[in-house]
Design a protein around this motif. Structure first.
Motif, PDB file in Angstrom:
ATOM      1  N   MET A   1       0.836  -1.184   0.000  1.00  0.00           N
ATOM      2  CA  MET A   1       0.000   0.000   0.000  1.00  0.00           C
ATOM      3  C   MET A   1       0.874   1.239   0.000  1.00  0.00           C
ATOM      4  N   GLY A   2       0.303   2.302  -0.506  1.00  0.00           N
ATOM      5  CA  GLY A   2       1.010   3.568  -0.551  1.00  0.00           C
ATOM      6  C   GLY A   2       0.072   4.695  -0.168  1.00  0.00           C
ATOM      7  N   ASN A   3       0.497   5.905  -0.472  1.00  0.00           N
ATOM      8  CA  ASN A   3      -0.356   7.040  -0.148  1.00  0.00           C
ATOM      9  C   ASN A   3      -1.560   7.077  -1.094  1.00  0.00           C
ATOM     10  N   ALA A   4      -2.472   8.023  -0.840  1.00  0.00           N
ATOM     11  CA  ALA A   4      -3.714   8.073  -1.611  1.00  0.00           C
ATOM     12  C   ALA A   4      -3.461   8.304  -3.097  1.00  0.00           C
ATOM     13  N   ARG A   5      -2.498   9.157  -3.426  1.00  0.00           N
ATOM     14  CA  ARG A   5      -2.214   9.429  -4.843  1.00  0.00           C
ATOM     15  C   ARG A   5      -1.726   8.147  -5.525  1.00  0.00           C
ATOM     16  N   TYR A   6      -0.822   7.440  -4.894  1.00  0.00           N
ATOM     17  CA  TYR A   6      -0.315   6.184  -5.452  1.00  0.00           C
ATOM     18  C   TYR A   6      -1.461   5.195  -5.664  1.00  0.00           C
ATOM     19  N   GLU A   7      -2.317   5.058  -4.675  1.00  0.00           N
ATOM     20  CA  GLU A   7      -3.442   4.122  -4.777  1.00  0.00           C
ATOM     21  C   GLU A   7      -4.379   4.519  -5.919  1.00  0.00           C
ATOM     22  N   ASN A   8      -4.605   5.820  -6.104  1.00  0.00           N
ATOM     23  CA  ASN A   8      -5.452   6.289  -7.204  1.00  0.00           C
ATOM     24  C   ASN A   8      -4.822   5.974  -8.561  1.00  0.00           C
ATOM     25  N   VAL A   9      -3.512   6.157  -8.655  1.00  0.00           N
ATOM     26  CA  VAL A   9      -2.810   5.854  -9.905  1.00  0.00           C
ATOM     27  C   VAL A   9      -2.893   4.363 -10.200  1.00  0.00           C
ATOM     28  N   VAL A  10      -2.634   3.544  -9.210  1.00  0.00           N
ATOM     29  CA  VAL A  10      -2.689   2.088  -9.399  1.00  0.00           C
ATOM     30  C   VAL A  10      -4.107   1.659  -9.799  1.00  0.00           C
ATOM     31  N   SER A  11      -5.113   2.243  -9.169  1.00  0.00           N
ATOM     32  CA  SER A  11      -6.501   1.903  -9.512  1.00  0.00           C
ATOM     33  C   SER A  11      -6.812   2.259 -10.962  1.00  0.00           C
ATOM     34  N   ARG A  27       7.290  -0.132 -11.207  1.00  0.00           N
ATOM     35  CA  ARG A  27       8.520  -0.069 -12.015  1.00  0.00           C
ATOM     36  C   ARG A  27       8.830   1.345 -12.492  1.00  0.00           C
ATOM     37  N   GLN A  28       7.822   2.163 -12.688  1.00  0.00           N
ATOM     38  CA  GLN A  28       8.058   3.516 -13.186  1.00  0.00           C
ATOM     39  C   GLN A  28       8.503   4.491 -12.100  1.00  0.00           C
ATOM     40  N   LEU A  29       8.292   4.135 -10.845  1.00  0.00           N
ATOM     41  CA  LEU A  29       8.681   5.032  -9.745  1.00  0.00           C
ATOM     42  C   LEU A  29      10.176   5.341  -9.742  1.00  0.00           C
ATOM     43  N   LYS A  30      10.988   4.439 -10.264  1.00  0.00           N
ATOM     44  CA  LYS A  30      12.436   4.661 -10.268  1.00  0.00           C
ATOM     45  C   LYS A  30      12.820   5.904 -11.076  1.00  0.00           C
ATOM     46  N   HIS A  31      11.959   6.296 -12.008  1.00  0.00           N
ATOM     47  CA  HIS A  31      12.258   7.452 -12.856  1.00  0.00           C
ATOM     48  C   HIS A  31      12.124   8.783 -12.125  1.00  0.00           C
ATOM     49  N   CYS A  32      11.502   8.761 -10.958  1.00  0.00           N
ATOM     50  CA  CYS A  32      11.351  10.018 -10.213  1.00  0.00           C
ATOM     51  C   CYS A  32      11.884   9.917  -8.790  1.00  0.00           C
ATOM     52  N   GLY A  33      12.351   8.747  -8.401  1.00  0.00           N
ATOM     53  CA  GLY A  33      12.917   8.580  -7.071  1.00  0.00           C
ATOM     54  C   GLY A  33      11.882   8.503  -5.964  1.00  0.00           C
ATOM     55  N   ALA A  34      10.629   8.301  -6.307  1.00  0.00           N
ATOM     56  CA  ALA A  34       9.565   8.228  -5.305  1.00  0.00           C
ATOM     57  C   ALA A  34       9.345   6.778  -4.875  1.00  0.00           C
ATOM     58  N   THR A  35       8.603   6.637  -3.811  1.00  0.00           N
ATOM     59  CA  THR A  35       8.153   5.333  -3.331  1.00  0.00           C
ATOM     60  C   THR A  35       6.626   5.383  -3.303  1.00  0.00           C
ATOM     61  N   PRO A  36       5.974   4.247  -3.115  1.00  0.00           N
ATOM     62  CA  PRO A  36       4.511   4.284  -3.013  1.00  0.00           C
ATOM     63  C   PRO A  36       4.015   5.209  -1.891  1.00  0.00           C
ATOM     64  N   ASP A  37       4.790   5.358  -0.854  1.00  0.00           N
ATOM     65  CA  ASP A  37       4.388   6.216   0.267  1.00  0.00           C
ATOM     66  C   ASP A  37       4.669   7.694   0.041  1.00  0.00           C
ATOM     67  N   THR A  38       5.556   8.012  -0.907  1.00  0.00           N
ATOM     68  CA  THR A  38       5.956   9.415  -1.078  1.00  0.00           C
ATOM     69  C   THR A  38       5.548  10.018  -2.419  1.00  0.00           C
ATOM     70  N   LEU A  39       4.849   9.282  -3.265  1.00  0.00           N
ATOM     71  CA  LEU A  39       4.491   9.789  -4.588  1.00  0.00           C
ATOM     72  C   LEU A  39       3.695  11.085  -4.463  1.00  0.00           C
ATOM     73  N   SER A  40       4.206  12.139  -5.088  1.00  0.00           N
ATOM     74  CA  SER A  40       3.553  13.454  -5.045  1.00  0.00           C
ATOM     75  C   SER A  40       3.028  13.804  -6.439  1.00  0.00           C
ATOM     76  N   ALA A  41       2.302  14.910  -6.514  1.00  0.00           N
ATOM     77  CA  ALA A  41       1.809  15.375  -7.807  1.00  0.00           C
ATOM     78  C   ALA A  41       2.976  15.676  -8.740  1.00  0.00           C
TER      79      ALA A  41
END
Length: 77
Positions: A1-11, A27-41
């Motif tokens: 699980m991740g933050n709400a934005r991550y969950e919305n993207v996955v959905s 797999r695409q998170l590596k391109h921005c250095g984010a994690t499921p918990d830290t994905l921002s706009a």
């Protein structure tokens, strides 16, 4: 699980590509250095093209792919 934005993207991705959705986004998170918990706009804006490109491999209908791209971009706002 991740933050709400991550969950919305996955959905959203999963609605278009099925069970491959969570792995595709992860797999695409590596391109921005984010994690499921830290994905921002801002992170999502950085990886939007990567997610759209990867998802397009599984969305054969160009109209659906365009619809997907627009919905994904809206999640970054």
């Amino acid at each position: 699980m991740g933050n709400a934005r991550y969950e919305n993207v996955v959905s959203l991705v999963s609605a278009y590509v099925g069970a491959k959705g969570p792995g595709l986004v992860e797999r695409q998170l590596k391109h921005c250095g984010a994690t499921p918990d830290t994905l921002s706009a801002e992170d999502l804006k950085k990886i939007n093209t990567f997610i759209t490109g990867a998802a397009a491999l599984y969305i054969p209908d160009p109209a659906k792919a365009d619809e997907f791209s627009k919905k994904l971009a809206a999640l970054a706002n």
